[in-house]
Scaffold this active site. Structure first.
Site, mmCIF file in Angstrom:
data_model
loop_
_atom_site.group_PDB
_atom_site.id
_atom_site.type_symbol
_atom_site.label_atom_id
_atom_site.label_comp_id
_atom_site.label_asym_id
_atom_site.label_seq_id
_atom_site.Cartn_x
_atom_site.Cartn_y
_atom_site.Cartn_z
ATOM 1 N N HIS A 192 0.858 -1.200 0.000
ATOM 2 C CA HIS A 192 0.000 0.000 0.000
ATOM 3 C C HIS A 192 0.885 1.238 0.000
ATOM 4 O O HIS A 192 1.461 1.603 -1.025
ATOM 5 C CB HIS A 192 -0.917 -0.062 1.218
ATOM 6 C CG HIS A 192 -2.072 0.900 1.180
ATOM 7 N ND1 HIS A 192 -2.321 1.762 0.121
ATOM 8 C CD2 HIS A 192 -3.063 1.143 2.084
ATOM 9 C CE1 HIS A 192 -3.389 2.467 0.386
ATOM 10 N NE2 HIS A 192 -3.863 2.123 1.566
ATOM 11 N N HIS B 26 -2.018 -1.917 -10.892
ATOM 12 C CA HIS B 26 -2.833 -1.419 -9.792
ATOM 13 C C HIS B 26 -3.985 -2.370 -9.574
ATOM 14 O O HIS B 26 -4.487 -2.993 -10.522
ATOM 15 C CB HIS B 26 -3.369 -0.007 -10.102
ATOM 16 C CG HIS B 26 -3.868 0.721 -8.909
ATOM 17 N ND1 HIS B 26 -5.139 0.550 -8.413
ATOM 18 C CD2 HIS B 26 -3.265 1.618 -8.076
ATOM 19 C CE1 HIS B 26 -5.297 1.317 -7.347
ATOM 20 N NE2 HIS B 26 -4.183 1.973 -7.117
ATOM 21 N N ASP C 286 2.822 5.701 -7.887
ATOM 22 C CA ASP C 286 4.013 5.478 -7.063
ATOM 23 C C ASP C 286 5.293 5.476 -7.875
ATOM 24 O O ASP C 286 6.372 5.742 -7.333
ATOM 25 C CB ASP C 286 3.888 4.148 -6.310
ATOM 26 C CG ASP C 286 2.710 4.124 -5.358
ATOM 27 O OD1 ASP C 286 2.609 5.063 -4.554
ATOM 28 O OD2 ASP C 286 1.897 3.195 -5.421
#
Length: 504
Positions: free
Chosen positions: A297, A336, A392
């Site tokens: 996460h 994702h 990210d």
């Protein structure tokens, strides 16, 4: 597997025939969903030899490991279309908000449902900045952590610790309907905790950063923006007329906005699961922070940097790609759980990265990141699996360029996500029908009923292979003192950001 029966023409329902009993059922479809509890009516006699733990007579259970297709509530906050790469806050496309709005304005939108007027936003901003100051006793709390404590461990603990100051915000002390009544007094108490948590999130994070650096803590300044105040609290070292670099301040604000909410991800769900017991919001937010700590996460952007460092130079990318295909290496920053195409946030972050690099200079890992990006986007292995870059992949490079240590990246995710957690918490507290404690079902597959066996009659089964070492109360192994060099694990280097100091 039995075939479903055709529903009556024009009926918004699902017709199901239970072949165990021959009975048929009609289940209403509302907003393209069916209620899992409707299946409880589909009971059947236990088959010969079937385990009683299956509870067949009590109705069907719905198995959904990892919540792959289970809706736990009705929400008006965030919409995601993973197949189309769409993200909207309260109906507003994330691309428009990133270009036109700010993190605090978007926070108001997420929590209260609409963009604020000028006067509404002024009150909201003033309240949050006013509540950014921490009680002086907190300094002792932060100093109590080990010198090498992870900043997420510190932040998680600090959020829970914060609740100890506000007994008036604890339903266990003030009555369980403290936040669920929905009247003027209840809403006022709720608003105050929202101001406190958003305002103090940056202060707690900055204190976690500075205690690791061995610096004195900084009182939140006046007259700066939310992200400007955050950067000030981390970087101020006594310079006269110091203010953070406006480009870096804006970049961090955009990143905060993009990370403010993402529907019912692991941490938001943790907050709601915890909140369903009607615990105080500080404890619930701390629980969300703990969930975010995980590498699947909030730790993903840190993992990207570690991956790029391990790759090294661009010419090493092809070998790394092949290792990923062979499952010898892990590819971080791609793919994702929700998005099956590109993450819409990744394009905004990539543009933001260019602005940051103009100030800080290009990160030495940027060429490696670009080579990996290009190679993966052209490779059939990744195309077939829909592994496109997510938010990210680029955000870690920005944080690194701005001088943040790698282990601080999850904190930079948690601080803005406090907004989304609070939006979902507020919505749950005020939902129609009140709050019911979340209690998922399980499918028990363990031993059936068995009788206790006296210790002398038991047969050894799998267990620890050796007796655990014994430790004394000081944390030393028996007969051996463990020594560790403080200097070997703690860098004394201060964070330096190119162009970060600007005179007023």
């Amino acid at each position: 597997m039995g075939k479903p029966l055709d529903a009556p023409l024009g009926s918004n329902s699902l017709s199901v025939r239970d072949n165990r009993t021959g009975k048929s059922y009609s289940i209403p479809i509302v907003d393209n969903s069916i209620s899992a509890t409707d299946f409880k009516a589909m009971s059947a006699p236990r088959a010969p030899g079937e385990r009683e733990e299956n509870e067949t007579e009590k109705g069907l259970r719905v198995s959904d490991k990892g919540f792959l297709n289970t809706a736990v509530l009705r929400s008006e906050i965030t919409f995601i279309d993973g197949d189309a790469g769409v993200l909207r806050y309260r109906g507003y496309p994330i691309e428009q908000l990133a270009l036109e709005s700010s993190h605090l304005e978007t926070a108001y939108l997420l929590i209260y449902g609409s963009l604020p007027t000028k006067s509404q936003f002024q009150v909201f901003q003033d309240e949050i900045m006013h509540h950014s100051v921490i009680h002086a006793d907190a300094e002792q709390f932060f100093r109590s952590f080990r010198y090498d404590a992870h900043p997420m461990a510190i932040l998680t603990s600090a959020l829970a610790y914060l609740g100890s100051y506000y007994s008036q915000a604890n339903p266990s002390l003030q009555g369980q309907n403290l936040f669920t009544k929905g009247d003027k007094a209840s809403l006022a108490v709720m608003d105050k905790q929202i101001y406190r948590l958003i305002g103090k999130a940056t202060t707690l994070a900055a204190m976690a950063y500075r205690v690791r650096q061995g610096r004195e803590f900084v009182t939140p300044p006046t007259g700066l923006s939310y992200t400007g105040s955050f950067l000030y609290q981390m970087d101020y070292l006594g310079q006269e007329n110091y203010v953070p670099n406006p480009v870096l301040e804006k970049a961090l604000d955009v990143l905060f906005l993009l990370h403010a909410d993402h529907e019912l991800n692991a941490s938001a769900t943790t907050v709601l699961q915890t909140s369903s017991s009607l615990v105080d919001p500080f404890s619930a937010i701390a629980a969300g922070c703990a969930s975010l700590y995980g590498p699947l996460h909030g730790g993903a952007n840190e993992a990207v940097i570690r991956m790029l460092i391990s790759i090294g130079k661009p010419e090493n990318v092809p070998a790394f790609i092949e290792a990923v295909k062979k499952r010898e290496k892990v590819l971080s920053g791609f793919g994702h759980r929700v998005y099956k195409t590109s993450d819409p946030r990744s394009f905004i972050v990539r543009k933001t990265a260019d602005e940051v690099f103009k100030i800080t200079g290009k990160d030495e890992l940027l060429e490696t990141a670009m080579a990996l990006h290009d190679a993966a986007m052209k490779d059939e292995y990744f195309i077939k699996r829909k592994l496109a870059p997510n938010v990210d992949f680029w955000s870690g490079l920005i944080y690194r360029a701005m001088g943040f240590p790698n282990d601080f990246f999850p904190v930079l995710f948690a601080v803005p996500r406090v907004v989304g957690w609070l939006a979902h918490w507020r919505q749950m507290m005020l939902q129609t029908g009140g709050v019911k404690i979340w209690r998922p079902r399980q499918i028990y597959v363990g031993e059936t009923k068995r009788d206790y066996v006296p210790v002398d009659e038991r047969i050894a089964v799998v267990g620890p292979k050796k007796t655990p070492r014994r430790w004394n109360t000081l944390g030393f192994q028996s007969g051996r003192i463990l020594r560790r060099s403080r200097a070997s694990t703690q860098s004394c280097e201060f964070r330096r950001v190119a162009g970060a100091i600007v005179s007023r």
